[in-house]
Design an enzyme around this catalytic site. Structure first.
Site, short mmCIF file in Angstrom:
data_model
loop_
_atom_site.label_atom_id
_atom_site.label_comp_id
_atom_site.label_asym_id
_atom_site.label_seq_id
_atom_site.Cartn_x
_atom_site.Cartn_y
_atom_site.Cartn_z
N LYS A 293 1.01 -1.06 0.06
CA LYS A 293 -0.04 0.00 0.03
C LYS A 293 0.80 1.17 -0.03
CE LYS A 293 -4.55 0.58 0.25
NZ LYS A 293 -5.43 -0.22 -0.10
N1 GLU Z 1 -7.50 0.06 -3.14
C1 GLU Z 1 -8.33 -1.01 -3.43
C2 GLU Z 1 -8.25 -2.19 -2.12
O1 GLU Z 1 -8.00 -1.68 -0.99
C3 GLU Z 1 -7.67 -1.76 -4.75
C4 GLU Z 1 -6.32 -2.42 -4.59
C5 GLU Z 1 -5.94 -3.04 -6.26
O2 GLU Z 1 -6.74 -3.13 -7.00
O3 GLU Z 1 -4.80 -3.30 -6.04
O4 GLU Z 1 -8.61 -3.17 -2.40
#
Ligand code: GLU
Length: 420
Positions: free
Chosen positions: A110
């Protein structure tokens, strides 16, 4: 940064608390648990950016890779004023478990930048994005770490991301990031994927509990990509959505909200304020409404030990990451609320991100129908696997989902061994 908060509000501690419970139920060896409790790699960067008025503002950015045991780190990039290191760590770990629950071949990561995207111009956002990509370049790569949108970022940010990375790499590399516009190698169905996954899990829960969608009401906290689309998707299976909110507050209409009109209003004004088709309520009130289905789809820690006793919904589908604290889990369990945990409920997004990455690498693109059918299979099977695990071990859906995900990561970690 604040790394030492030991309160209910620290999402990384909440993640570790659930991991420990799942590990204990699985009987995992302590050495493996010690590895999974920490993040593999973290970077913090200072990012000087020239603002529109000529001044220089120094932003702070993070990228955390919790695990690359099962594949490249995968997970969104968040632009928000309250981003902090422990939050990014928790979100990275949740991505690891989420990818493992739906069994896509990724680890978890993240990123975050402390900024307020609503107060920045398009040019400023572009410069922050490009500076961030350049600053974390060494960690990234289609086989290393693949970001995606999250709170405060969207397809345009992903387009700048892909462009900056491709310029530096001297190659066209769309698989460096997902959630891109279709013309740049994005996947059909990605925008709706998270909300559609929320609906599919809720639909499966209704079946499991013997409830009928058309006699149910729902309240949705959040009116962004996840909240609004979840609301519309729930309405499409016959659920009456009576309340929705954004950061400024909520709206209720017992007869059911006109979601198409709300979507049009949001398109024009970017906030619910001024919409006439409902009565204003607060973001705290929306969570305690006497509805059948509650979808927190905004941010972390909105359901705590304080308000969990007042939750009246039968089904709680976590569209957001980490909306319930670990202390709230216990109270919701005792009340018999059927919680569909975030690492399952909102996994539709990363599932279609995986499809996007696969399509980019093949340079061969699927139809919307292909994307939707494949995603539905994965979500329905994963829901069944979690509910089955919960029944077999006599644990909550949350701990069952952790057990499913953690066990898969433990297995690859064990097999790969400790390199020394
Ligand atoms: N931000 C989204 C989540 O928390 C998508 C993450 C992604 O598609 O890599 O799942």
């Amino acid at each position: 940064m604040n790394q030492t908060v030991s309160s209910e509000d620290n999402p990384f501690l909440a993640m570790q608390a659930r991991l420990d419970l799942a590990a204990e139920k699985l009987g995992l060896e302590p050495n493996i648990v010690a590895i999974l409790r920490t993040c593999e790699r973290e970077i913090r960067i200072s990012m000087p950016v020239v603002m529109d008025d000529g001044s220089v503002q120094v932003f702070e950015g993070y990228r955390v890779q919790h695990s690359t045991s099962r594949g490249p780190a995968k997970g969104g990039l968040r632009f928000a004023p309250n981003v902090n290191r422990d939050e990014v760590r928790a979100l990275a770990a949740w991505m690891t478990w989420k990818c493992a629950v739906v069994n896509v071949p990724f680890g978890g990561g993240k990123g975050g930048v402390i900024c307020d995207p609503f107060k920045m111009s398009k040019g400023e956002l572009e410069r922050v994005t490009r500076r961030y990509v350049a600053g974390i370049m060494d960690l990234l790569g289609p086989d290393r770490d693949v970001p995606a949108p999250d709170m405060g970022t969207d397809g345009q940010v992903m387009a700048w991301f892909m462009d900056t990375y491709s310029m530096h790499a001297r190659s066209y590399l769309p698989a460096i990031v997902t959630g891109k516009p279709i013309s740049l190698g994005g996947s059909l169905g990605r925008i709706e994927a998270t909300g559609r996954g929320v609906m599919l899990c809720t639909r499966e829960a209704l079946r499991h509990l013997g409830m009928k969608a058309s006699s149910c009401t729902a309240a949705v906290q959040g009116a962004g990509n996840v909240g609004l689309i979840s609301a519309m998707q729930l309405a499409s299976i016959g659920v009456k959505v009576i309340a929705i909110s954004d950061v400024h507050g909520g709206l209720i209409n017992e007869k059911g909200l006109d979601l198409a009109a709300i979507a049009a209003h949001l398109q024009r004004h970017r906030r619910l304020d001024g919409y006439e088709g409902g009565t204003r309520i607060s973001n705290a009130e929306i969570l305690e409404l006497p509805v059948d289905i509650l979808v927190p789809a905004a941010t972390e820690n909105v359901i705590t030990s304080q308000n969990a006793p007042n939750i009246k919904a039968r089904i709680l589908t976590e569209g957001a990451n980490g909306p319930c604290t670990a202390n709230a889990d216990r109270i919701l369990d005792e009340k018999g609320v059927f919680v569909i945990p975030d690492i399952l409920a909102n996994a539709g997004g990363v599932t279609v991100s995986y499809f996007e990455w696969v399509q980019d690498r093949m340079a061969f693109f699927w139809t919307q129908k292909e994307v939707e059918e494949r995603m539905e299979h994965i979500m329905v099977d994963s829901f069944a696997a979690v509910v089955d695990m919960a029944k077999r071990f006599g644990v909550s859906n949350r701990i069952a989902a952790y057990m499913l995900g953690v066990n898969r990561v433990a297995e690859t970690t064990r097999m790969r061994g400790i390199y020394a």
